[in-house]
Design an enzyme around this catalytic site. Structure first.
Site, PDB file in Angstrom:
ATOM      1  N   ASP A 343      46.303  19.163   7.622  1.00  0.00           N
ATOM      2  CA  ASP A 343      46.447  20.651   8.902  1.00  0.00           C
ATOM      3  C   ASP A 343      48.478  20.818   7.957  1.00  0.00           C
ATOM      4  OD1 ASP A 343      47.083  22.653  10.135  1.00  0.00           O
ATOM      5  OD2 ASP A 343      47.495  21.419  12.329  1.00  0.00           O
ATOM      6  N   ASP A 626      44.547  19.211  15.170  1.00  0.00           N
ATOM      7  CA  ASP A 626      45.223  18.779  16.059  1.00  0.00           C
ATOM      8  C   ASP A 626      44.567  19.914  17.620  1.00  0.00           C
ATOM      9  OD1 ASP A 626      46.415  20.962  15.415  1.00  0.00           O
ATOM     10  OD2 ASP A 626      48.185  20.316  16.175  1.00  0.00           O
ATOM     11  N   ASP A 630      39.741  21.919  15.702  1.00  0.00           N
ATOM     12  CA  ASP A 630      39.189  21.243  14.461  1.00  0.00           C
ATOM     13  C   ASP A 630      38.250  19.807  15.086  1.00  0.00           C
ATOM     14  OD1 ASP A 630      41.334  22.159  12.721  1.00  0.00           O
ATOM     15  OD2 ASP A 630      42.706  20.968  14.604  1.00  0.00           O
TER      16      ASP A 630
END
Length: 900
Positions: A343, A626, A630
Site C-alpha cells: 500500500d 490496513d 485488503d
C-alpha cells in the site's frame, strides 16, 4: 454493488438489464423500492421485508467443531513420521523419549488449531462492522434501530460520527463527507452528493452511495437502503474472505514433501533390511530389533523441534524490529518472497499531509519552515490559517481535522505564525462552507481596527476564475497573469503534489455571502502545494529489496497521478513506472498486468486477482494492507502484512504479520530475518541428516555383511536426542550472514534438499559410515569386546558431529559471520555427556558402554577432524560455481515470468 434480483417491490435492486443503484436516479429508486423519501417504510412493511430479505448481517458460514479442527491438524506427513518414531521408541521401552516426541506432535496440533481460528476471528471482526445503531425514519417518525433490523427501502439519516450500516443511495446531502479508507483505500474523506453516475464508475468514485462499514466524518444527509448484509460491498469482501483459503507456506510445502519421501524411504529400507536379514539366516526377532534400530536412526526426531525453535527465534528477532508474526512458518516465507505488493499511504509514506512548496509573490519557496516572511508569503500562510476548520493543539505544530487543513496549520506554525493569536485577532463573522460542486471555501473576518477581510481557498482552476488581481512579493497588488499562474499550478501538480490556491477579498458587510456563492474580483495571494511525504527509511528499504531480487509493486486506492509520483520517488521501476487504474485493470489481460508497477483505484476483488495472478506465475507474494478491502488479498497472499497503527481489526486478523510502526522499512528488515531463518534451517538439515543416514546405513551394512550390530537402539536414541538438543539447536542462534540481502530470492519451486546440500550430506554420511564401521571392525579384530567396539562407534558419531557443527555454521564460507556462544557451550556439554556415558558405571550399565583407551580416542579425534576438513574442502571446490549463481548486489530483478 452485488445485489439480488428484484421479483417484488422492496427487494434489493439489480435485476438483469437494470442499472446498479449508483447509476439510478433517486426518484426512480424510491419508486422501485416502494418506499417514501419523507416518511420511509411502515413498521409492518419493514417486518415483512426482514422476513423476506433476511436480517442485515454478514453470513459467517458453518462452523467446524473445535474437536474436528484439532483432529485435522494430524493430517500431515511430518506428523505421521513423528508418530511412527514415537511408536518405535515406545515399542523399545523408551517411555521418556516416546513422551517427548508425542509432546512435540501435540504442541504442533495446538499451534495449528490456534492458527486456523484466525480465519473465524477475521470474519467475526468483519461482521462486527455492521453491529451498530442507526437513525431510521419509519411511519414518518425518526427512530434509532439496531443495524441488523435495517432493510431494503428504509430511509436513514446520516450525521457526523455515524457508522453506515448498509449500502445506501443518497437522497440529499449537506457538506456530507465519509471516510471510506477501510473499504477503498482512499486516504482522505470523500465528499458525497446525490445524482446518478455512469454504470462503469469505480467503487472509490461512487459519490452518491454511502457504503456499509464506512464512517461519516462531516455534514449530514438522507439516503435509502439499496442493499443489506451479503448484498453490500462489505458482504462481497466477506464472501471473498470465506472463499479464500489460507495458503500453505513454502516451508510447510517443502517439509511436507521431504516428510513423505523420508517416510517412504525409511519404511522401504526397514523392509529391505528385514528381508535381507532373514535370507542371511538371522532370527525374525533379531531382525525386528535391527529394523527398529535402523528406523530410529534414520528418523530425525529433533527436526520438528529444531524448525520450531529456529522459527520462534526468528519471531523474537522480528519483534525487536517492529514486525509481530502471527504464524510461525510465515517467518521463513518472508525470506523466500519474490514480490511485495505494498500500500502507499502510511506504509511507503508517513500518512501525514505536509506542505512542501509555497508559491507567493511570483516566488517559489521550497518549504523548510522558519526564516523571515515576505509580505506575500505571510499573507498566503495567514489565509491558510483563517480559512480553515482544523483545530490546533496548544503550543505544538500538531492539529486535528481534515489532513489537508491540518497541513496548512502546521506549515504556518513552523513559519513562525501564532495560529491561536491570529485567529483571535481575526474573529470569523461568516463562512461559505466547502462543497464538492464549487470546490472551495471562504470566510469573512473582523480585524482589530474594525475592517472586514475575506479569505478563500480551493482548487486552482476554481479560484483563478474568480480572481482579477495578484499579490506582489512586497504585498502590493497588480493585474492577474492568469495563464502564468495556471501553468505554475499545473507544474506543481505534475510533481504529484496536491495544490490549493489562496485569495483575499473585501466583504461589503458581515453577511459576506448572501447568495451562498463566493464573490468575484478576488486577489490571488498564492499556492500551497503538499503531499504525503515518503518515509526516508522506506526509500532505502525499497532499494534494498530490489537489489535483493524482490520486485515491489504499489497497490493503492489513491489517484493514478499521485501514485505515479510516489512510484518515481521510490524508483519502483528502472524507467517511468507503468501505472494502471481500476477501470483499466478490469479490461487488461493477465499477461499484461504482470508487468505493471503501480495499481491505482483498486477494488478488493482486483487486489485478490493481482495476488492470485502473481502466485500463478510462480511468485511468493507478500501483501500489505490496513483496510477491510485488503483482507481477502492479505489472506490469499503467501505472507499477509497488516498495519499495526492504522490497520483495522479485520486486516490484522486476516494477516500473518503485523507491523507495529506501519513502516515499509520493517518489511525489508523482516525479509532479511526470514532469509536468515531459512539459512539456519538448512544448516540444521545439513548437520543432522548425515548422522541419521549414516546410522541407518551402518546397520544395513552390518546385516548385509553378516556382522554384529555396531550400535544398539538405546545407543542410537542417545546420539539422536542428546546431539539434537545440545548441538543442533545451537544453529538456531546463528547470526545473519553478511550479504544476505545481496542474494536473489530462492526460486519458489526449489526443493528443500538442493544439489549442494545433498552433495555435502552424502560426503559426510560416507565418512561416518566408513569410519565408524571401520573402527568397529578394527576393535573387534584387535580383541576388544563388542561393548567396547560399540562404545567407540557411538563416540565417533558424537565427536564427528561436534566437529561438523563448526563447519555448518556457514555452508559456503570458511569464516562464519559473528559469534555464537551457543555452539561452544553446546559442544562442551556434549563432550561432558559423552565422557559420562563412557566412564560412569551407572551409564555403562544403562547404555551398555565401556571406557575407551588412548588409542581409541586418537582414532575418534582423527575421524572428527577428517569430517571437518572434508566439509571445508567441499566449500572450496564448489565456491566458483556458487559465485556464478549469486546475483550482483547492484542487480535489479524482474518478476519471474515462468509459470510454476
Amino acid at each position: 454493488m452485488r445485489v439480488l434480483a428484484s421479483a417484488r417491490p422492496g427487494e434489493p435492486i439489480g435485476t438483469p438489464g437494470r442499472p446498479p443503484a449508483h447509476a439510478m436516479e433517486a426518484a426512480e429508486t424510491v419508486i422501485l423500492l416502494d418506499t417514501d423519501r419523507r416518511t420511509g417504510l411502515t413498521e409492518a412493511e419493514a417486518g415483512v421485508r426482514n422476513v423476506h430479505n433476511g436480517l442485515n448481517v454478514l453470513p459467517t458460514g458453518r462452523a467446524t467443531s473445535a474437536l474436528g479442527r484439532f483432529l485435522r491438524q494430524f493430517k500431515d506427513p511430518l506428523v505421521y513420521v513423528l508418530l511412527a518414531s514415537a511408536a518405535v521408541t515406545l515399542s523399545l521401552g523408551q517411555l521418556v523419549d516416546s513422551s517427548v516426541i508425542f509432546a512435540v506432535v501435540l504442541l504442533n496440533a495446538i499451534v495449528g488449531l490456534l492458527q486456523e481460528s484466525r480465519a473465524e476471528h477475521a470474519l467475526a471482526a468483519l461482521a462486527g462492522m455492521v453491529t451498530t445503531e442507526v437513525r431510521v425514519v419509519r411511519d414518518g417518525v425518526p427512530i434509532r434501530l439496531r443495524a441488523e433490523k435495517l432493510t431494503v427501502g428504509d430511509l436513514v439519516v446520516l450525521r457526523a460520527g455515524d457508522k453506515v450500516a448498509a449500502d445506501c443511495l443518497l437522497l440529499s446531502a449537506q457538506e456530507l463527507q465519509i471516510d471510506e479508507s477501510a473499504l477503498t483505500g482512499e486516504a482522505a474523506p470523500v465528499t458525497k452528493a446525490p445524482g446518478a453516475l455512469p454504470e462503469a464508475t469505480a467503487l472509490a468514485d461512487r459519490r452518491n452511495i454511502a457504503h456499509a462499514g464506512t464512517v461519516v466524518t462531516r455534514g449530514e444527509g438522507t439516503a435509502v437502503v439499496v442493499a443489506i448484509g451479503a448484498g453490500t460491498e462489505l458482504g462481497l469482501i466477506n464472501q471473498l474472505m470465506t472463499a479464500t483459503g489460507v495458503p500453505a507456506t513454502p516451508l510447510t510445502r517443502k517439509l511436507a514433501g521431504f516428510s513423505r519421501r523420508l517416510s517412504a524411504g525409511v519404511v522401504a529400507l526397514a523392509v529391505v533390511l528385514f528381508v535381507i536379514g532373514l535370507l542371511r539366516g538371522y532370527r525374525a526377532g533379531e531382525m525386528f530389533t535391527a529394523a527398529v534400530t535402523m528406523a530410529v536412526g534414520a528418523i530425525p526426531e529433533g527436526l520438528p523441534a529444531a524448525v520450531s525453535i529456529v522459527l520462534a527465534i526468528g519471531v523474537v528477532r522480528m519483534a525487536r524490529r517492529g514486525a509481530i508474526v502471527r504464524r510461525l512458518p510465515s517467518v521463513e516465507t518472508l525470506g523466500s518472497t519474490t514480490v511485495i505488493c505494498t500500500d502507499k499511504t502510511g506504509t511507503l509514506t508517513t500518512n501525514r499531509m505536509t506542505v512542501t512548496t509555497v508559491f507567493a509573490g511570483d516566488r517559489t519557496h521550497e518549504w523548510t519552515g522558519g526564516g523571515p516572511l515576505p509580505p506575500a508569503l505571510r499573507e498566503c500562510l495567514l489565509t491558510g490559517v483563517l480559512c480553515n476548520e482544523a483545530q490546533p493543539a496548544d503550543g505544538t505544530a500538531t492539529a486535528t481535522g481534515d489532513p489537508t487543513e491540518t497541513a496548512l496549520l502546521t506549515a504556518a506554525w513552523e513559519a513562525g505564525l501564532d495560529v491561536g493569536a491570529e485567529r483571535s485577532a481575526h474573529p470569523r463573522v461568516d463562512v461559505l462552507p466547502f462543497e464538492s460542486g464549487r470546490n472551495l471555501m471562504a470566510t469573512a473576518h473582523r480585524t482589530a481596527d474594525g475592517r472586514l477581510t475575506g479569505y478563500l481557498k480551493g482548487a486552482p482552476e476554481k479560484v483563478l476564475a474568480l480572481c482579477r488581481d495578484q499579490l506582489r512579493a512586497d504585498g502590493t497588488g497588480e493585474p492577474l497573469e492568469r495563464e502564468s499562474q495556471r501553468q505554475t499550478a499545473e507544474a506543481l501538480a505534475r510533481r504529484g503534489l496536491r495544490v490549493l490556491a489562496f485569495a483575499t477579498f473585501t466583504p461589503a458587510d458581515e453577511d459576506a455571502f448572501p447568495a451562498g456563492e463566493p464573490p468575484e474580483g478576488l486577489t490571488l495571494v498564492g499556492f500551497q502545494a503538499m503531499h504525503d511525504p515518503p518515509r526516508p527509511a522506506a526509500v532505502a528499504a525499497v532499494a534494498a529489496c530490489r537489489r535483493a531480487g524482490i520486485a515491489v509493486k504499489m497497490i493503492t486506492g489513491d489517484h493514478s497521478e499521485t501514485a505515479r509520483a510516489i512510484a518515481r520517488n521510490f524508483a519502483l521501476a528502472d524507467g517511468e513506472p507503468k501505472v494502471l487504474a481500476g477501470a483499466e485493470i478490469a479490461v487488461t489481460p493477465d499477461d499484461a498486468l504482470a508487468g505493471v508497477d503501480v495499481f491505482a483505484r483498486v477494488s478488493p476483488g482486483q487486489k485478490l486477482r493481482l495476488v492470485t495472478l502473481l502466485q500463478e506465475r510462480g511468485n511468493v507474494v507478500a501483501m500489505t494492507g490496513d483496510g477491510v478491502n485488503d483482507a481477502p488479498a492479505l489472506r490469499k497472499a503467501d505472507i499477509g502484512v497488516a498495519m499495526g497503527r492504522s490497520g483495522t481489526e479485520v486486516a490484522k486478523e486476516a494477516a500473518d504479520m503485523v507491523l507495529a510502526n506501519d513502516d515499509f522499512a520493517t518489511i525489508e528488515a523482516a525479509v532479511e530475518e526470514g532469509r536468515a531463518v531459512f539459512d539456519n534451517i538448512r544448516k540444521f538439515l545439513a548437520w543432522t541428516l548425515p548422522t541419521n543416514i549414516a546410522e541407518g546405513l551402518v546397520i544395513l551394512v552390518a546385516i548385509v555383511l553378516g556382522a554384529q550390530l555396531p550400535m544398539l537402539p538405546v545407543q542410537v536414541l542417545w546420539i539422536n536426542m542428546t546431539t539434537a538438543v545440545f548441538l543442533g539447536l545451537a544453529l538456531a542462534f546463528e547470526p545473519k550472514e553478511t550479504g544476505i540481502m545481496a542474494r536473489r530470492p530462492r526460486p519458489p519451486g526449489q526443493a528443500l534438499m538442493t544439489g549442494d546440500l545433498l552433495r555435502r550430506i552424502t560426503l559426510v554420511s560416507v565418512i561416518l559410515v566408513a569410519g565408524s564401521f571401520a573402527v568397529f571392525s578394527w576393535q573387534l579384530r584387535a580383541g576388544a569386546s563388542v561393548t567396547e567396539a560399540r562404545s567407540i562407534t557411538i563416540t565417533v558419531f558424537v565427536f564427528a558431529q561436534i566437529a561438523y557443527l563448526f563447519s555448518c555454521r556457514s555452508l559456503d564460507r570458511f569464516r562464519p559471520t559473528g559469534w555464537n556462544p551457543w555452539v561452544l557451550g553446546g559442544a562442551a556439554v556434549m563432550i561432558a555427556l559423552q565422557v559420562s556415558i563412557l566412564y560412569l558405571p551407572l551409564m555403562n550399565e544403562l547404555f551398555r558402554t565401556a571406557p575407551l583407551t588412548v588409542a581409541s580416542w586418537l582414532l575418534v579425534l582423527g575421524l572428527a577432524a577428517t569430517t571437518f576438513l572434508v566439509a571445508e574442502v567441499d566449500k572450496f571446490l564448489w565456491r566458483p560455481g556458487r559465485r556464478r549463481r549469486t546475483a550482483r548486489p547492484d542487480a535489479v530483478p524482474l518478476v519471474p515470468a515462468a509459470p510454476r
